[in-house]
Write an enzyme that holds these catalytic residues in place. Structure first.
Site, mmCIF file in Angstrom:
data_model
loop_
_atom_site.group_PDB
_atom_site.id
_atom_site.type_symbol
_atom_site.label_atom_id
_atom_site.label_comp_id
_atom_site.label_asym_id
_atom_site.label_seq_id
_atom_site.Cartn_x
_atom_site.Cartn_y
_atom_site.Cartn_z
ATOM 1 C CD1 TRP A 6 -4.937 9.485 -24.835
ATOM 2 C CD2 TRP A 6 -5.075 8.794 -27.044
ATOM 3 N NE1 TRP A 6 -6.246 10.152 -25.292
ATOM 4 C CE2 TRP A 6 -6.083 9.342 -26.620
ATOM 5 C CE3 TRP A 6 -4.778 8.046 -28.158
ATOM 6 C CZ2 TRP A 6 -7.245 9.652 -27.720
ATOM 7 C CZ3 TRP A 6 -5.785 8.402 -29.086
ATOM 8 C CH2 TRP A 6 -7.064 9.059 -28.789
ATOM 9 C CG ASP A 37 1.894 11.224 -26.477
ATOM 10 O OD1 ASP A 37 1.808 12.542 -26.449
ATOM 11 O OD2 ASP A 37 0.899 10.424 -26.676
ATOM 12 C CE LYS A 53 -4.705 16.112 -26.472
ATOM 13 N NZ LYS A 53 -6.211 15.855 -26.553
HETATM 14 N N1 PMP Z 1 -1.447 11.183 -27.124
HETATM 15 C C1 PMP Z 1 -2.116 11.795 -26.218
HETATM 16 C C2 PMP Z 1 -1.460 11.817 -24.999
HETATM 17 C C3 PMP Z 1 -3.337 12.315 -26.281
HETATM 18 O O1 PMP Z 1 -4.157 12.934 -25.572
HETATM 19 C C4 PMP Z 1 -3.791 12.171 -27.825
HETATM 20 C C5 PMP Z 1 -5.498 12.781 -28.167
HETATM 21 N N2 PMP Z 1 -6.171 13.100 -27.236
HETATM 22 C C6 PMP Z 1 -3.112 11.571 -28.829
HETATM 23 C C7 PMP Z 1 -1.936 11.208 -28.205
HETATM 24 C C8 PMP Z 1 -3.647 11.515 -30.227
HETATM 25 O O2 PMP Z 1 -3.524 12.517 -30.854
HETATM 26 P P1 PMP Z 1 -4.228 12.750 -32.259
HETATM 27 O O3 PMP Z 1 -5.606 12.756 -32.264
HETATM 28 O O4 PMP Z 1 -3.493 14.273 -32.802
HETATM 29 O O5 PMP Z 1 -3.621 11.661 -33.137
#
Ligand code: PMP
Length: 354
Positions: free
Chosen positions: A102, A170, A194
């Site tokens: 990510w 993030d 989450k």
């Molecule tokens: N950042 C992290 C640390 C994640 O774990 C995730 C998704 N698992 C995201 C961003 C992306 O999130 P989204 O699917 O809501 O775009």
């Protein structure tokens, strides 16, 4: 009550009390006489939801009025491009610590807007450890972006070093999971599905001085300044999603973050101890200091052991332990709503495979 034990990585399990309250509101929201799904985003009831949720975020993060709390659309990924769109000048540079998939994707999104530099990366180790923190971070970077918890391979930053440029994080998979100094950040964000509610909502908390650093014109929906001005209600807000986040915030506040952290540490220790002492399962992350309390990832040494654990989990009504498609193996997500009792049941199954 939940029928099944759910270790999914997100959307993830919600506390039974939160589900119960959310279901009640879907049926009828307080004295309105109708469902929260039918509630106006401009009415007094939603204004109260917004107000309380913002207050609780600041309380839990121990932040004062120098920060603004936003509820936005677009999940985590929208923040991947909102951040550079707002703060990375076309001729400027931002730094990214690439500690996982990510984090890498966030840097790739930023490259559309300016020079998005990789300051450190553990990609060569397949993200199974944290990258070494860079010896020197140029002060002139527009910002430095980190990912506090790497959901796919299961690493997590412990101490966050001081940096000169504004620090942006993030925190999608570990927000409110431990005691943390949120005042280090110029901005932090989290997709809600989450630790903080359901998909379709992202929390972004931005320090007010950052709003003066916005580097380009853009549609108001994507501007932090415009969203602050309109108090997260620029277009039709996700009323129900934000309400579920409010229920989560109340639940977290009632327990207190120190107690939540204590339980999260215990849950993670139970699973890591079982994997470390197993002859058939191997942890992804061998460096103990780099291990995530939220996502425990491991593989089986043999296809038989892998199949056995999947079968046992199915027989015992345990869902969601298959690893991410990029990592394979297993991933057990231990967000705040997961009880120690659930973890003990899984650990018993892991230990039974020899
Ligand atoms: N950042 C992290 C640390 C994640 O774990 C995730 C998704 N698992 C995201 C961003 C992306 O999130 P989204 O699917 O809501 O775009």
């Amino acid at each position: 009550m939940q029928a099944k034990i759910n270790f999914n990585a997100g959307p993830a399990a919600l506390p039974p009390e939160v589900l119960h309250e959310a279901a009640k509101a879907v049926n009828k929201y307080k004295k309105t006489g109708f469902s929260i799904l039918e509630l106006s985003h401009r009415g007094p009831e939603f204004a109260e939801i917004l107000e309380e949720s913002k207050h609780l975020v600041k309380k839990l993060c121990k932040l004062d009025d120098s920060y603004e709390v936003l509820w936005l659309h677009g999940g985590g990924r929208q923040q991947f491009f909102m951040v550079p769109m707002n703060f990375l000048p076309q001729e400027g540079a931002a730094g990214y610590i690439e500690s996982g998939h990510w984090a890498e994707e966030a840097r790739q999104y930023a490259a559309f807007y300016g020079d998005a530099q990789t300051l450190a990366s553990s990609k060569k180790s397949n993200y199974t450890r944290l990258p070494d923190w860079p010896a020197k971070i140029p002060a002139k970077l527009a910002y430095v972006h980190i990912t506090t918890n790497n959901t796919i391979y299961g690493t997590q930053l412990g101490q966050i070093p001081e940096v000169k440029p504004p620090l942006i994080a993030d925190m999608s998979s570990d927000i409110f999971s431990r005691q943390h100094d949120y005042s280090k950040y110029a901005l932090f964000y989290a997709a809600a599905q989450k630790n903080l509610g359901i998909a379709g909502v992202a929390l972004a908390v931005v320090r007010k001085d950052m709003l003066k650093r916005i580097v380009r014109e853009m549609p108001p929906m994507l501007s932090y300044a415009a969203q602050v001005k309109e108090e997260s209600n620029l277009n039709t807000a996700n009323v129900f999603g934000i309400y579920v986040s409010l229920l989560m915030l109340r639940w977290i506040d009632a327990r207190g973050i120190p107690a939540i952290e204590k339980e999260n540490k215990l849950k993670a220790k139970l699973v890591y101890d079982a994997i470390d002492s197993s002859k058939v399962f191997v942890p992804y992350v061998t460096e103990k200091a780099d291990r995530s309390m939220m996502n425990v990832c491991f593989t089986a040494k043999t296809p038989e052991a892998e199949k056995r654990l999947l079968t046992l989990c199915e027989e015992h009504d345990i869902a969601g332990i298959k690893g991410h498609r990029l990592a394979g193996g297993f991933r057990v997500s231990l967000y705040n709503a997961i009880s120690t009792e659930w973890v003990e049941q899984l650990v018993t199954l892991i230990k039974s495979i020899t």
